[in-house]
Motif scaffolding. Structure first.
Motif, PDB file in Angstrom:
ATOM      1  N   ALA A   8     -18.937 106.196  64.336  1.00  0.00           N
ATOM      2  CA  ALA A   8     -20.241 106.265  64.248  1.00  0.00           C
ATOM      3  C   ALA A   8     -20.817 107.448  65.213  1.00  0.00           C
ATOM      4  CB  ALA A   8     -21.075 105.031  64.167  1.00  0.00           C
ATOM      5  N   ILE A  56     -15.840  99.394  65.245  1.00  0.00           N
ATOM      6  CA  ILE A  56     -16.584 100.656  65.433  1.00  0.00           C
ATOM      7  C   ILE A  56     -16.285 101.018  66.573  1.00  0.00           C
ATOM      8  CG2 ILE A  56     -18.962 101.272  65.169  1.00  0.00           C
ATOM      9  CD1 ILE A  56     -19.477  98.433  63.916  1.00  0.00           C
ATOM     10  N   CYS A  58     -18.731 103.746  68.378  1.00  0.00           N
ATOM     11  CA  CYS A  58     -20.222 104.290  68.395  1.00  0.00           C
ATOM     12  C   CYS A  58     -20.477 105.019  69.378  1.00  0.00           C
ATOM     13  CB  CYS A  58     -20.934 102.899  68.147  1.00  0.00           C
ATOM     14  SG  CYS A  58     -22.367 103.152  67.456  1.00  0.00           S
TER      15      CYS A  58
END
Ligand code: ADP
Ligand code: ZN
Length: 294
Positions: A8, A56, A58
Motif C-alpha cells: 500500500a 500488508i 503499508c
C-alpha cells in the motif's frame, strides 16, 4: 496455499497473489484514491482470488502495537483521507482471513531476508532512497518495533559545510530524507535526479550523506546485510561510492572482514528486483496465519 500481498503506497496499491515459496502468480496495481474508493477495489481483488491469508506492507506511520485499540491503522499521514484508517481491520472483516501488517520498508527487508539478498541472516537492514527515504530493520530474527517503529530515514546527519540547501524535510533541518532523498536532489539542483548523471559533485555529496546514515545504522544495529534500493540508487555510480565512504567513516573500528575486505558483498542491491515489498507482505500474511488470530 494461495496468499495475498498488498503493497500500500501513497500513489499506488500493488496487489499480488503468491505461494509460500515466494512464487508470484498474479500482480496488479491500482492508483491510490480515497479509502472509500480504493479499499473496496482491494477487497474485490483478494476475494475473487480466494486467498487464505493477507499481508500488508503499508505507508505509515502505523499503529503496530498489538494491544492498542487502533492496531493496524494508519496514524497521522498527510495523505488525504487516510489518517486514522484501519486498513487491517477493514480487510480482515471483509475477507474473514488472517491479515498481517507492517511498514512498507519492514515488509521489504522481510522479503529480502526470507527470499532474497539477506536469506539466512538473522539481522538485516533495507534502505530505500526514492522520493523520500525509508528504512526497514530486521534484528535477531524479527522486525523492529518499539515505541512506534524505527524512522531511520530521518536520521540526523552532519551537513557538508559548503551545502547551503535548506533541506526538504518539514520536521528536521539536517536529516537524510531532507538532504539526500530524490525530492531533496530535485529541490537543491532544480532538476530531477535522473537528469543529474553527469554531475560528479552531485553524487559525491549524495554518497557522503547516504554513507553517514549507513555507517550509523551499522554502528547501532550491526546488521549482517545492508540493502540499498529506490529510484535514486538506480544511479549506477552511487553504490560503490557509498561503500567506500562507509568504510572510511568506520575507519576499521567495526572489525569484520565484510566491512574491511568484502564490503561489495555486504552493502548490496536487493535480489528480488521490484518485489521485496510484495513478497515480504505475502510472508506477513503467512506469519499472521501461524499466529492463529482469525
Ligand atoms: P517512490 O520513492 O516515489 O516510491 P522511486 O523509488 O522510484 O519512487 O523513487 C523516485 C525518485 O528516484 C525520484 O526522486 C526520481 O527523481 C529518482 N530517480 C529515478 N531514477 C533515477 C536515476 N536513474 N538516478 C537518480 N535518481 C533517480
Ligand atoms: Zn526529517
Amino acid at each position: 496455499m494461495l496468499l495475498g500481498g498488498l503493497e500500500a503506497g501513497g500513489t499506488k496499491m500493488v496487489c499480488a497473489i503468491g505461494k509460500e515459496d515466494g512464487t508470484l502468480i498474479d500482480r496488479v496495481s491500482v492508483p491510490t484514491g480515497t479509502p472509500k474508493e480504493t479499499i473496496p477495489e482491494l477487497i474485490k481483488y483478494f476475494k475473487e482470488k480466494k486467498v487464505q491469508a493477507l499481508g500488508i506492507g503499508c505507508f505509515g506511520p502505523l499503529d503496530l502495537n498489538r494491544s492498542s485499540k487502533s492496531y493496524g491503522s494508519i496514524t497521522n499521514t498527510p495523505k488525504e483521507g487516510w489518517a486514522g484508517i484501519n486498513i487491517t481491520e477493514q480487510m480482515k472483516e471483509a475477507l474473514d482471513i488472517p491479515v498481517g501488517i507492517d511498514t512498507d520498508v519492514n515488509a521489504a527487508v522481510l522479503g529480502e531476508v526470507v527470499y532474497g539478498a539477506a536469506k539466512g541472516c538473522s539481522s538485516a537492514l533495507y534502505m530505500t532512497v526514492g522520493t523520500g527515504v525509508g528504512v526497514g530493520v530486521y534484528i535477531n530474527g524479527g522486525l523492529v518495533h518499539g515505541l512506534v517503529h524505527p524512522e531511520a530515514g530521518h536520521m540526523m546527519i552532519c551537513r557538508d559545510q559548503a551545502d547551503t540547501f535548506q533541506g526538504c524535510c518539514p520536521f528536521h533541518a539536517d536529516c537524510v530524507e531532507g538532504l539526500a532523498s530524490g525530492k531533496a536532489l530535485e529541490k537543491r539542483y532544480g532538476r530531477k535526479a535522473q537528469e543529474l548523471s553527469d554531475r560528479a559533485d552531485v553524487w559525491e555529496l549524495e554518497s557522503s550523506y547516504l554513507a553517514q546514515a549507513v555507517a550509523n545504522y551499522i554502528l547501532v544495529y550491526s546488521p549482517e546485510k545492508v540493502i540499498l534500493w529506490g529510484g535514486v540508487m538506480h544511479q549506477k555510480a552511487l553504490l560503490p561510492m557509498v561503500r567506500e565512504k562507509v568504510k572510511k567513516l568506520l575507519n576499521g573500528y567495526v572489525s569484520h572482514p565484510l566491512l574491511t575486505e568484502r564490503i561489495d558483498e555486504y552493502i548490496v542491491y536487493p535480489l528480488l528486483g521490484e518485489n521485496p515489498g510484495i513478497l515480504g507482505a505475502i510472508y506477513l500474511g503467512m506469519e499472521e496465519m501461524k499466529r492463529g488470530t482469525c
